[in-house]
Design a protein around this motif. Sequence first.
Motif, PDB file in Angstrom:
ATOM      1  N   THR A 185     -15.517 -17.916  21.837  1.00  0.00           N
ATOM      2  CA  THR A 185     -15.070 -18.979  20.924  1.00  0.00           C
ATOM      3  C   THR A 185     -13.541 -19.022  20.845  1.00  0.00           C
ATOM      4  OG1 THR A 185     -17.084 -18.618  19.647  1.00  0.00           O
ATOM      5  CG2 THR A 185     -15.333 -19.862  18.568  1.00  0.00           C
ATOM      6  N   VAL A 186     -12.913 -17.851  20.704  1.00  0.00           N
ATOM      7  CA  VAL A 186     -11.448 -17.795  20.631  1.00  0.00           C
ATOM      8  C   VAL A 186     -10.835 -18.326  21.932  1.00  0.00           C
ATOM      9  CG1 VAL A 186      -9.474 -16.217  20.543  1.00  0.00           C
ATOM     10  CG2 VAL A 186     -11.362 -15.944  18.929  1.00  0.00           C
ATOM     11  N   GLY A 187     -11.452 -17.971  23.067  1.00  0.00           N
ATOM     12  CA  GLY A 187     -10.948 -18.436  24.359  1.00  0.00           C
ATOM     13  C   GLY A 187     -11.011 -19.951  24.479  1.00  0.00           C
ATOM     14  N   ILE A 188     -12.104 -20.551  23.990  1.00  0.00           N
ATOM     15  CA  ILE A 188     -12.228 -22.012  24.047  1.00  0.00           C
ATOM     16  C   ILE A 188     -11.193 -22.653  23.108  1.00  0.00           C
ATOM     17  CG2 ILE A 188     -13.757 -23.972  23.542  1.00  0.00           C
ATOM     18  CD1 ILE A 188     -16.115 -22.202  24.461  1.00  0.00           C
ATOM     19  N   ALA A 189     -11.031 -22.073  21.915  1.00  0.00           N
ATOM     20  CA  ALA A 189     -10.027 -22.607  20.977  1.00  0.00           C
ATOM     21  C   ALA A 189      -8.641 -22.553  21.615  1.00  0.00           C
ATOM     22  CB  ALA A 189     -10.058 -21.813  19.671  1.00  0.00           C
ATOM     23  N   ALA A 190      -8.346 -21.451  22.325  1.00  0.00           N
ATOM     24  CA  ALA A 190      -7.046 -21.318  22.988  1.00  0.00           C
ATOM     25  C   ALA A 190      -6.888 -22.376  24.073  1.00  0.00           C
ATOM     26  CB  ALA A 190      -6.901 -19.920  23.583  1.00  0.00           C
ATOM     27  N   ALA A 191      -7.972 -22.614  24.841  1.00  0.00           N
ATOM     28  CA  ALA A 191      -7.920 -23.623  25.906  1.00  0.00           C
ATOM     29  C   ALA A 191      -7.656 -25.002  25.307  1.00  0.00           C
ATOM     30  CB  ALA A 191      -9.230 -23.607  26.696  1.00  0.00           C
ATOM     31  N   LYS A 192      -8.332 -25.315  24.202  1.00  0.00           N
ATOM     32  CA  LYS A 192      -8.156 -26.620  23.558  1.00  0.00           C
ATOM     33  C   LYS A 192      -6.730 -26.766  23.019  1.00  0.00           C
ATOM     34  CE  LYS A 192     -13.023 -27.213  22.164  1.00  0.00           C
ATOM     35  NZ  LYS A 192     -13.470 -28.581  22.452  1.00  0.00           N
ATOM     36  N   ARG A 193      -6.222 -25.719  22.427  1.00  0.00           N
ATOM     37  CA  ARG A 193      -4.867 -25.751  21.880  1.00  0.00           C
ATOM     38  C   ARG A 193      -3.844 -26.014  22.987  1.00  0.00           C
ATOM     39  NH1 ARG A 193      -1.858 -22.692  17.929  1.00  0.00           N
ATOM     40  NH2 ARG A 193       0.325 -22.712  18.568  1.00  0.00           N
TER      41      ARG A 193
END
Lengths: 367, 367
Positions: B17-25
């Motif tokens: 989840t954190v990795g996806i949030a980072a990708a989106k950011r």
Amino acid sequence: MAFILTFLGKGGTGRTTVGIAAAKRLAAEGSRVLWATCEPGPTASLLLGATLTNNPQTIAANLSAVRLHAPTLLEQSWEEVKKLEAQYLRSPVLKDVYGQELCVLPGMDRALVLNALREFGASDDYDTIVFDGSGNADTLRMLALPEMLSWYARRSRQLFAESDIGKTISPFLQPIGSAVLNVSWSAEDLVNQQAAPARDANQLLEEGKAALADPRRVAGFLVATQEPGAIASARYLWGSAQQAGLTVGGLLLNRAVDAGAIASQFAPLATTTLPESNDWQVLSDSLPNLREQALHAPRPVEIDVKQRQVRLFLPGFDKKQVKLTQYGLELTIEAGDLRRNLMLPPQLSGQSVKGAKFQDGYLIVTL
Amino acid sequence: MAFILTFLGKGGTGRTTVGIAAAKRLAAEGSRVLWATCEPGPTASLLLGATLTNNPQTIAANLSAVRLHAPTLLEQSWEEVKKLEAQYLRSPVLKDVYGQELCVLPGMDRALVLNALREFGASDDYDTIVFDGSGNADTLRMLALPEMLSWYARRSRQLFAESDIGKTISPFLQPIGSAVLNVSWSAEDLVNQQAAPARDANQLLEEGKAALADPRRVAGFLVATQEPGAIASARYLWGSAQQAGLTVGGLLLNRAVDAGAIASQFAPLATTTLPESNDWQVLSDSLPNLREQALHAPRPVEIDVKQRQVRLFLPGFDKKQVKLTQYGLELTIEAGDLRRNLMLPPQLSGQSVKGAKFQDGYLIVTL
């Protein structure tokens, strides 16, 4: 021969905790249990309340624990191998190689851990081994190693027979294989591929395949919470386990409110809801009889010689996702990421696949 | 060259989840992002809300996603390799081998995934690659492959030079290496080990080592919750990452009440507390500037030629747990489960280790 029990599920679902509870329950019932992990991290030691060592140590009545550390496992047999090599090969290549260095070789760790489980299982010191692996497709690949390796052995014999490289390469592979499997070998064996070590290795692979196929010897249980990711992972691992040939005995559900809806997704497996508790006794008591339950779960493969049918239990797959290939007595089934090479019994030889259909989660192949 | 970002932590801590949030950011900030996973399970597709494919597909502005599927990666170059083999080898052994079959070989998957990351990183299609791996020691072993392989290459040259087997075995290994690395080769290369493919392969390994050593190219972040097992895992992975040569840029803390006490265990790393939210925007906004933060984190290795010092950042270890061995310009450091072989610069040659001491989490070796 010990019963090997393992748990599959997404990280964070309580897989290791459930495994320890199962080990404690079985030990309390009088089974001599070895709890074995190959995870290098500190989580297990924290949960067990004991520092793990590379050799089994007793941590409670009937309960031992061990950390399967690949470099230690290899070091234990490597010096022996080098001595034999120096004695029998004209130009030994391994004399300056340390066992530890080979552990860097990818895949070596998996083979060493599986072999350690085999040796502990055969030692007569334990009735049950609870194996705490990665709990995902990696554990399944490890358990499927004997089938893969015997397929590779058949394939390489064929390839090497057509090539000059074969004869030269085999003495080099022998000592490494020997170190992994702890098989003894002699000078004669080095020149004769049909001799003891090749036969011993084949025998071990056949035994490994037979153990995996027998739910009295090896079984897995799924662990999940009600979180959608955990459920989806459990379903995926269920199908993959069948494909790898591992019997899945049931679903153990942590922190779930509506267990009924989830259970229906895993029928015909039995679902057990576990209470949220920090008390090992409460957790252990809430577990079903895992050994018994595994015996009544669907078998990954059933071969019916009379009806000329192969029945593969493949929950979560449909016909479109499965690819069948036949090559003599060998049936290759590709489903998801796993590839399986099934040797059919001689009674079914000489026939090609007549039909294949999906029924109640089973792929039924008629020959 | 893209920046490769990965996340390490115990299962269930919210790593993916954190990795996806980072990708989106990063995508929202204008970086062209590829989110890449090698996990076969369904979790990632559920979180992304898009079915993952084996080739990159755009799932939002500036954001693509791909599943790195080893059999697909290998199949893409295998046919080419077989053609070359048939053309140049007297008795080709690979003609009847399907690329897919080789994926069963343990370790092959890890090498293929790393090579895919390298190729995507070099393609100029992406500025950032967010890699969702297993998040544990396995990911670290994958990132450390170039260093391991180049060490093996040096070691094997030496071993093979003393043995007849060397010459015979090398043409067999060449095509497989070639398929993994997508290096082109010719007839001449097969007889001359100093020619293009050997040089190309060495070049790739050197580039891989250089990329891992540079926090502008590759960085990892720890993900944990306040649960003791998650904290212990994060500390273990932190030390192991340093040992593998990966810069760890900081700690991202999910579902934590007392972040202060935890943060002090990870000093001098920066700790960021993330809110509990199902809203990607909220999660993305709460992340620090990961790229920037990685540049200010302690480097795993610093070599000071003037002071004749090698400084290794090894948090969580003490002097007793670390073993140093020197062999010419090669310094071998064993700490925990990881073994590292460090090549010293030529300026430090001819000197043996004069002293080693631990100071503020650094092992300082003086030559």
